[in-house]
Design a protein around this motif. Structure first.
Motif, PDB file in Angstrom:
ATOM      1  N   LYS A 197      16.581  -0.172   5.770  1.00  0.00           N
ATOM      2  CA  LYS A 197      15.628  -0.839   6.657  1.00  0.00           C
ATOM      3  C   LYS A 197      15.145   0.100   7.767  1.00  0.00           C
ATOM      4  O   LYS A 197      15.921   0.865   8.333  1.00  0.00           O
ATOM      5  N   PHE A 198      13.833   0.009   8.042  1.00  0.00           N
ATOM      6  CA  PHE A 198      13.194   0.859   9.050  1.00  0.00           C
ATOM      7  C   PHE A 198      12.211   0.003   9.851  1.00  0.00           C
ATOM      8  O   PHE A 198      11.698  -1.008   9.366  1.00  0.00           O
ATOM      9  N   ALA A 199      11.907   0.460  11.053  1.00  0.00           N
ATOM     10  CA  ALA A 199      10.862  -0.192  11.860  1.00  0.00           C
ATOM     11  C   ALA A 199       9.529   0.471  11.534  1.00  0.00           C
ATOM     12  O   ALA A 199       8.897   1.099  12.385  1.00  0.00           O
ATOM     13  N   LEU A 200       9.101   0.335  10.280  1.00  0.00           N
ATOM     14  CA  LEU A 200       7.908   1.025   9.800  1.00  0.00           C
ATOM     15  C   LEU A 200       6.760   0.060   9.542  1.00  0.00           C
ATOM     16  O   LEU A 200       6.973  -1.084   9.140  1.00  0.00           O
ATOM     17  N   VAL A 201       5.567   0.554   9.749  1.00  0.00           N
ATOM     18  CA  VAL A 201       4.356  -0.151   9.335  1.00  0.00           C
ATOM     19  C   VAL A 201       4.271  -0.097   7.809  1.00  0.00           C
ATOM     20  O   VAL A 201       4.783   0.828   7.191  1.00  0.00           O
ATOM     21  N   VAL A 202       3.649  -1.095   7.202  1.00  0.00           N
ATOM     22  CA  VAL A 202       3.289  -1.018   5.785  1.00  0.00           C
ATOM     23  C   VAL A 202       1.763  -1.130   5.688  1.00  0.00           C
ATOM     24  O   VAL A 202       1.147  -1.883   6.435  1.00  0.00           O
ATOM     25  N   ILE A 203       1.187  -0.347   4.805  1.00  0.00           N
ATOM     26  CA  ILE A 203      -0.275  -0.366   4.615  1.00  0.00           C
ATOM     27  C   ILE A 203      -0.594  -1.240   3.413  1.00  0.00           C
ATOM     28  O   ILE A 203      -0.085  -1.010   2.315  1.00  0.00           O
ATOM     29  N   CYS A 204      -1.441  -2.246   3.642  1.00  0.00           N
ATOM     30  CA  CYS A 204      -1.857  -3.172   2.579  1.00  0.00           C
ATOM     31  C   CYS A 204      -3.347  -2.991   2.330  1.00  0.00           C
ATOM     32  O   CYS A 204      -4.076  -2.448   3.158  1.00  0.00           O
ATOM     33  N   ILE A 205      -3.774  -3.476   1.171  1.00  0.00           N
ATOM     34  CA  ILE A 205      -5.203  -3.436   0.856  1.00  0.00           C
ATOM     35  C   ILE A 205      -5.568  -4.720   0.105  1.00  0.00           C
ATOM     36  O   ILE A 205      -4.794  -5.221  -0.704  1.00  0.00           O
ATOM     37  N   VAL A 206      -6.775  -5.240   0.399  1.00  0.00           N
ATOM     38  CA  VAL A 206      -7.287  -6.446  -0.235  1.00  0.00           C
ATOM     39  C   VAL A 206      -8.413  -6.057  -1.180  1.00  0.00           C
ATOM     40  O   VAL A 206      -9.314  -5.296  -0.812  1.00  0.00           O
ATOM     41  N   THR A 207      -8.368  -6.567  -2.400  1.00  0.00           N
ATOM     42  CA  THR A 207      -9.435  -6.326  -3.374  1.00  0.00           C
ATOM     43  C   THR A 207     -10.039  -7.665  -3.795  1.00  0.00           C
ATOM     44  O   THR A 207      -9.394  -8.698  -3.652  1.00  0.00           O
ATOM     45  N   PRO A 208     -11.282  -7.638  -4.287  1.00  0.00           N
ATOM     46  CA  PRO A 208     -11.938  -8.896  -4.670  1.00  0.00           C
ATOM     47  C   PRO A 208     -11.167  -9.669  -5.739  1.00  0.00           C
ATOM     48  O   PRO A 208     -10.466  -9.091  -6.534  1.00  0.00           O
TER      49      PRO A 208
END
Length: 208
Positions: A197-208
């Protein structure tokens, strides 16, 4: 009734129809409605009383991460910070996320790679794999944080992105990979234990 009067009465209706089509078209090209039916995202927002098209425009002007519109209240919430959670909302509230844009989610405390992936899924998005090395570095500088990457080792020791595509050369940081199965970026791409476990951001992406 004279025909000219009929035309005068029809004109406002036609204008409203054109405005509605413009709003719907704008939203469908740049945003995707992720939530309705009394659910919305969790994060920091600015509250406006305005129209739905103005709400979308406000989001675009500040490069927001999400916006919601409550048709009953005429209330617009523009989010600039998101957590990987959802919460209850008014039944008249709809929430939109930008399409084809990296959306950072921040944990309330710490989370693992798998939990971060679930965070993306909770807002109906996918954990993103950033393939370009320069873009990875710029993203880290912009976020001011290391972040989880949507790249995972398969049973046959190949690396796959969220679409299932095998990545032959992920462009690892010095000294990596080791023997772990999940990934993060911190001044270079690293493999990490999927359950650490880390205090990290996660990058998400939305597609149609």
């Amino acid at each position: 009734m004279p025909r000219s009067r009929q035309h005068h009465r029809l004109l406002p209706l036609l204008l409203l129809l054109l405005l509605w089509l413009h709003v719907e078209g704008f939203q469908q090209v740049y945003y995707k409605r992720q939530f309705s039916e009394a659910r919305t995202v969790v994060g920091q927002f600015t509250n406006y009383t305005t129209s739905t098209i103005r709400c979308a425009s406000l989001c675009s002007s500040v490069s927001c991460l999400a916006w919601s519109w409550d048709s009953a209240k005429g209330e617009c919430l523009v989010y600039t910070y998101l957590e990987g959670l959802i919460q209850s909302a008014s039944s008249t509230c709809s929430t939109y996320l930008p399409l084809h844009t990296f959306i950072p989610l921040r944990p309330a405390g710490v989370w693992s790679w798998f939990e971060a992936k679930v965070g993306c899924n909770s807002i109906w998005a996918t954990m993103a794999y950033v393939s370009d090395a320069t873009e990875r570095l710029l993203l880290e500088k912009k976020l001011g944080s290391a972040y989880f990457v949507g790249l995972k080792k398969t049973w046959d020791n190949m690396w796959q992105d969220p679409s299932g595509t095998t990545v032959a050369d992920p462009m690892w940081g010095p000294g990596y990979p080791t023997t772990e199965k999940c990934t993060m970026y911190e001044s270079g791409l690293r493999d990490v234990d999927c359950f650490d476990k880390f205090a990290l951001v996660v990058i998400c992406i939305v597609t149609p």
